[in-house]
Design an enzyme around this catalytic site. Structure first.
Site, PDB file in Angstrom:
ATOM      1  CB  CYS A  79      -0.847  -0.036   1.153  1.00 24.10           C
ATOM      2  SG  CYS A  79      -0.446  -0.074   2.664  1.00 24.10           S
ATOM      3  CG  HIS A 131      -4.428  -0.412   3.852  1.00 22.11           C
ATOM      4  ND1 HIS A 131      -3.543  -1.176   3.118  1.00 22.11           N
ATOM      5  CD2 HIS A 131      -5.258   0.122   2.869  1.00 22.11           C
ATOM      6  CE1 HIS A 131      -3.991  -1.111   1.759  1.00 22.11           C
ATOM      7  NE2 HIS A 131      -4.918  -0.363   1.671  1.00 22.11           N
ATOM      8  CG  HIS A 143      -6.249   0.044  -1.721  1.00 18.30           C
ATOM      9  ND1 HIS A 143      -6.321  -0.653  -0.514  1.00 18.30           N
ATOM     10  CD2 HIS A 143      -7.628  -0.146  -2.298  1.00 18.30           C
ATOM     11  CE1 HIS A 143      -7.694  -1.495  -0.429  1.00 18.30           C
ATOM     12  NE2 HIS A 143      -8.126  -1.115  -1.507  1.00 18.30           N
TER      13      HIS A 143
END
Length: 183
Positions: A79, A131, A143
């Site tokens: 990510c 994240h 993402h």
């Protein structure tokens, strides 16, 4: 065909967000009187262009596989590696590597202030800012989600993401450069 429709829809949504704010008519004479009108429009257009480039570039990486520690399209992205690569490639600024560092290096904004190109953070590993993704507009973000998955666009209003939302951050432009964040 569906891969061509998504970028087109996102660009249309972004264009709506990039429209000049209402009520600038009152501001125009004051800025023009001080010779600032041209500078104001130039700075605004630069921000719009960079954000548009960032979102369009990110969309171009749909389908790239997730790879822990990954930071390029050839081997895959995690990510924060994805976010870092997108900002480096389009804005020319190298953000920190980890998501928590990206959160610390950017300006906190309210969810209601989100604009395309802003960073969105989630608690997906029982720790804050574990994240990160890039907001693309209309409640959606792009993402690199997890092992076995690929770069994709998701809806932040889905129950999974709503429960894990940690906050939004903005990478600020300073002296012609963007300062920023990583995972």
């Amino acid at each position: 065909m569906r891969f061509f429709l998504l970028p087109a829809c996102l660009l249309i949504a972004f264009a709506a967000h990039a429209a000049p704010p209402q009520g600038t008519d009152e501001l125009d004479p004051a800025l023009a009187g001080k010779g600032l009108m041209g500078q104001f429009h130039q700075v605004r257009q630069t921000v719009v262009d960079r954000t548009s480039d960032l979102v369009v570039t990110a969309i171009g990486f749909l389908g790239v596989p997730y790879r822990r520690g990954g930071n390029n399209a050839e081997t895959g992205f995690d990510c924060s590696g994805f976010v870092r690569a997108m900002y480096n490639q389009t804005v020319g600024h190298l953000l920190p590597r980890r998501a928590v560092e990206q959160a610390a290096a950017t300006e906190k904004i309210d969810r209601s202030e989100l604009k395309p190109g802003d960073l969105v953070f989630f608690n997906t590993m029982r720790r804050a800012f574990s994240h990160v993704g890039i907001y693309v507009g209309d409640g959606k973000f792009i993402h690199s989600p997890k092992p076995g998955a690929e770069v994709r666009v998701e809806d932040m209003t889905g129950s999974y993401w709503q429960r894990r939302f940690d906050g939004a951050r903005r990478v600020l432009a300073a002296q012609g450069e963007v300062k920023g964040s990583g995972d």
